[in-house]
Every structure is written in structure tokens, then in C-alpha cells.
Design a protein around this motif. Structure first.
Motif, short mmCIF file in Angstrom:
data_model
loop_
_atom_site.label_atom_id
_atom_site.label_comp_id
_atom_site.label_asym_id
_atom_site.label_seq_id
_atom_site.Cartn_x
_atom_site.Cartn_y
_atom_site.Cartn_z
N LYS A 31 0.84 -1.20 0.00
CA LYS A 31 0.00 0.00 0.00
C LYS A 31 0.87 1.26 0.00
O LYS A 31 0.60 2.21 -0.73
N LYS A 32 1.94 1.25 0.80
CA LYS A 32 2.85 2.41 0.86
C LYS A 32 3.57 2.62 -0.46
O LYS A 32 3.96 3.74 -0.79
N MET A 33 3.75 1.53 -1.22
CA MET A 33 4.44 1.63 -2.53
C MET A 33 3.42 1.88 -3.64
O MET A 33 3.72 1.68 -4.82
N ASN A 34 2.20 2.28 -3.25
CA ASN A 34 1.15 2.60 -4.20
C ASN A 34 0.74 1.42 -5.07
O ASN A 34 0.57 1.57 -6.29
N GLY A 35 0.58 0.26 -4.45
CA GLY A 35 0.07 -0.91 -5.17
C GLY A 35 -1.34 -0.63 -5.67
O GLY A 35 -2.05 0.21 -5.11
N THR A 36 -1.74 -1.30 -6.72
CA THR A 36 -3.07 -1.08 -7.27
C THR A 36 -4.13 -1.53 -6.28
O THR A 36 -3.92 -2.46 -5.49
N GLU A 37 -5.28 -0.90 -6.34
CA GLU A 37 -6.37 -1.25 -5.42
C GLU A 37 -6.80 -2.70 -5.63
O GLU A 37 -7.09 -3.40 -4.67
N SER A 38 -6.81 -3.15 -6.88
CA SER A 38 -7.23 -4.53 -7.13
C SER A 38 -6.25 -5.53 -6.50
O SER A 38 -6.67 -6.53 -5.94
N GLU A 39 -4.96 -5.23 -6.56
CA GLU A 39 -3.96 -6.11 -5.94
C GLU A 39 -4.10 -6.08 -4.41
O GLU A 39 -4.03 -7.11 -3.75
N LEU A 40 -4.30 -4.88 -3.87
CA LEU A 40 -4.49 -4.75 -2.42
C LEU A 40 -5.72 -5.54 -1.97
O LEU A 40 -5.66 -6.27 -0.97
N MET A 41 -6.82 -5.41 -2.71
CA MET A 41 -8.06 -6.10 -2.34
C MET A 41 -7.90 -7.62 -2.45
O MET A 41 -8.41 -8.36 -1.60
N LYS A 42 -7.19 -8.07 -3.48
CA LYS A 42 -6.96 -9.50 -3.67
C LYS A 42 -6.18 -10.07 -2.47
O LYS A 42 -6.57 -11.08 -1.88
N ARG A 43 -5.09 -9.41 -2.13
CA ARG A 43 -4.27 -9.88 -1.01
C ARG A 43 -5.01 -9.78 0.31
O ARG A 43 -4.87 -10.64 1.17
N MET A 44 -5.78 -8.70 0.48
CA MET A 44 -6.54 -8.52 1.70
C MET A 44 -7.57 -9.65 1.84
O MET A 44 -7.78 -10.17 2.93
N GLY A 45 -8.20 -10.04 0.74
CA GLY A 45 -9.14 -11.15 0.76
C GLY A 45 -8.48 -12.45 1.19
O GLY A 45 -9.05 -13.22 1.97
N GLU A 46 -7.26 -12.68 0.70
CA GLU A 46 -6.52 -13.88 1.08
C GLU A 46 -6.18 -13.86 2.57
O GLU A 46 -6.28 -14.88 3.26
N ILE A 47 -5.77 -12.68 3.06
CA ILE A 47 -5.46 -12.56 4.49
C ILE A 47 -6.71 -12.76 5.33
O ILE A 47 -6.68 -13.46 6.35
N ASN A 48 -7.83 -12.19 4.90
CA ASN A 48 -9.06 -12.33 5.67
C ASN A 48 -9.54 -13.78 5.72
O ASN A 48 -10.13 -14.19 6.72
N GLU A 49 -9.27 -14.54 4.68
CA GLU A 49 -9.58 -15.97 4.72
C GLU A 49 -8.75 -16.63 5.82
O GLU A 49 -9.26 -17.47 6.58
N LYS A 50 -7.50 -16.24 5.93
CA LYS A 50 -6.62 -16.77 6.99
C LYS A 50 -7.10 -16.31 8.36
O LYS A 50 -7.03 -17.07 9.33
N VAL A 51 -7.58 -15.07 8.46
CA VAL A 51 -8.10 -14.56 9.73
C VAL A 51 -9.33 -15.36 10.16
O VAL A 51 -9.46 -15.72 11.33
N ARG A 52 -10.22 -15.68 9.23
CA ARG A 52 -11.40 -16.48 9.57
C ARG A 52 -10.99 -17.87 10.07
O ARG A 52 -11.55 -18.37 11.05
N THR A 53 -10.01 -18.47 9.41
CA THR A 53 -9.51 -19.78 9.85
C THR A 53 -8.87 -19.66 11.23
O THR A 53 -9.12 -20.48 12.12
N TYR A 54 -8.06 -18.63 11.41
CA TYR A 54 -7.42 -18.37 12.71
C TYR A 54 -8.46 -18.24 13.82
O TYR A 54 -8.34 -18.85 14.87
N ASN A 55 -9.51 -17.44 13.55
CA ASN A 55 -10.55 -17.23 14.56
C ASN A 55 -11.28 -18.53 14.91
O ASN A 55 -11.76 -18.67 16.04
N ALA A 56 -11.35 -19.44 13.98
CA ALA A 56 -12.03 -20.72 14.22
C ALA A 56 -11.21 -21.65 15.12
O ALA A 56 -11.79 -22.54 15.76
N ILE A 57 -9.89 -21.46 15.17
CA ILE A 57 -9.05 -22.40 15.92
C ILE A 57 -8.37 -21.81 17.15
O ILE A 57 -7.84 -22.55 17.96
N CYS A 58 -8.39 -20.49 17.30
CA CYS A 58 -7.70 -19.88 18.44
C CYS A 58 -8.64 -19.73 19.63
O CYS A 58 -9.86 -19.81 19.48
N PRO A 59 -8.08 -19.48 20.82
CA PRO A 59 -8.94 -19.21 21.99
C PRO A 59 -9.81 -17.97 21.71
O PRO A 59 -9.37 -17.03 21.05
#
Length: 80
Positions: A31-59
Motif C-alpha cells: 500500500k505504501k508503494m502505491n500498489g493497485t487497489e485490485s492487488e491490495l483487495m486480492k491480497r486482503m481477501g486472502e489474508i481475511n480468509e486466513k483470519v477467519r480460519t485463525y478465529n475458528a481455531i484460536c482461543p
């Protein structure tokens, strides 16, 4: 008898937490290097998938919100 902790065993949610932290730091750099919004959104979606998995298994008290474009820098600090 060796304890799992002494043997270097980490719970899956701790490994997941580290991976999310690293991916989120990469996203903030992009984001600081001015990545395209579509690339940012794609990566953010991948991270959020990991966050959902994390939330399912963590305390429950360790669960986190999904990443948002507007506040990712703040969220990155909170994942450290």
C-alpha cells in the motif's frame, strides 16, 4: 518426559498468527508503494480468509477482526 512446548511444538493458531502478521506487513508495504487497489483487495481477501480460519481455531479471547483497507496499518500494529 519432554513437553510439547519444550520440543518446539507450536499450536496451529500460533503458526497461523505469525503467517497473518507477515502477510499483513507485506500488504502494508504494498500500500505504501502505491500498489493497485485490485492487488491490495486480492491480497486482503486472502489474508481475511486466513483470519477467519485463525478465529475458528484460536482461543476466543485471541480472535481478531478481519482486515480493512482503511485501517490496515493500525491492524498491522495490533497483530504484532
Amino acid at each position: 518426559m519432554t513437553k510439547a512446548k519444550d520440543a518446539g511444538f507450536l499450536p496451529l493458531w500460533i503458526k497461523s498468527q505469525k503467517e497473518i502478521r507477515e502477510k499483513l506487513a507485506e500488504l502494508v508495504r504494498l500500500k505504501k508503494m502505491n500498489g493497485t487497489e485490485s492487488e491490495l483487495m486480492k491480497r486482503m481477501g486472502e489474508i481475511n480468509e486466513k483470519v477467519r480460519t485463525y478465529n475458528a481455531i484460536c482461543p476466543t479471547k485471541m480472535q481478531r477482526r478481519e482486515i480493512e483497507l482503511e485501517s490496515m496499518e493500525i491492524q498491522c500494529v495490533k497483530w504484532k
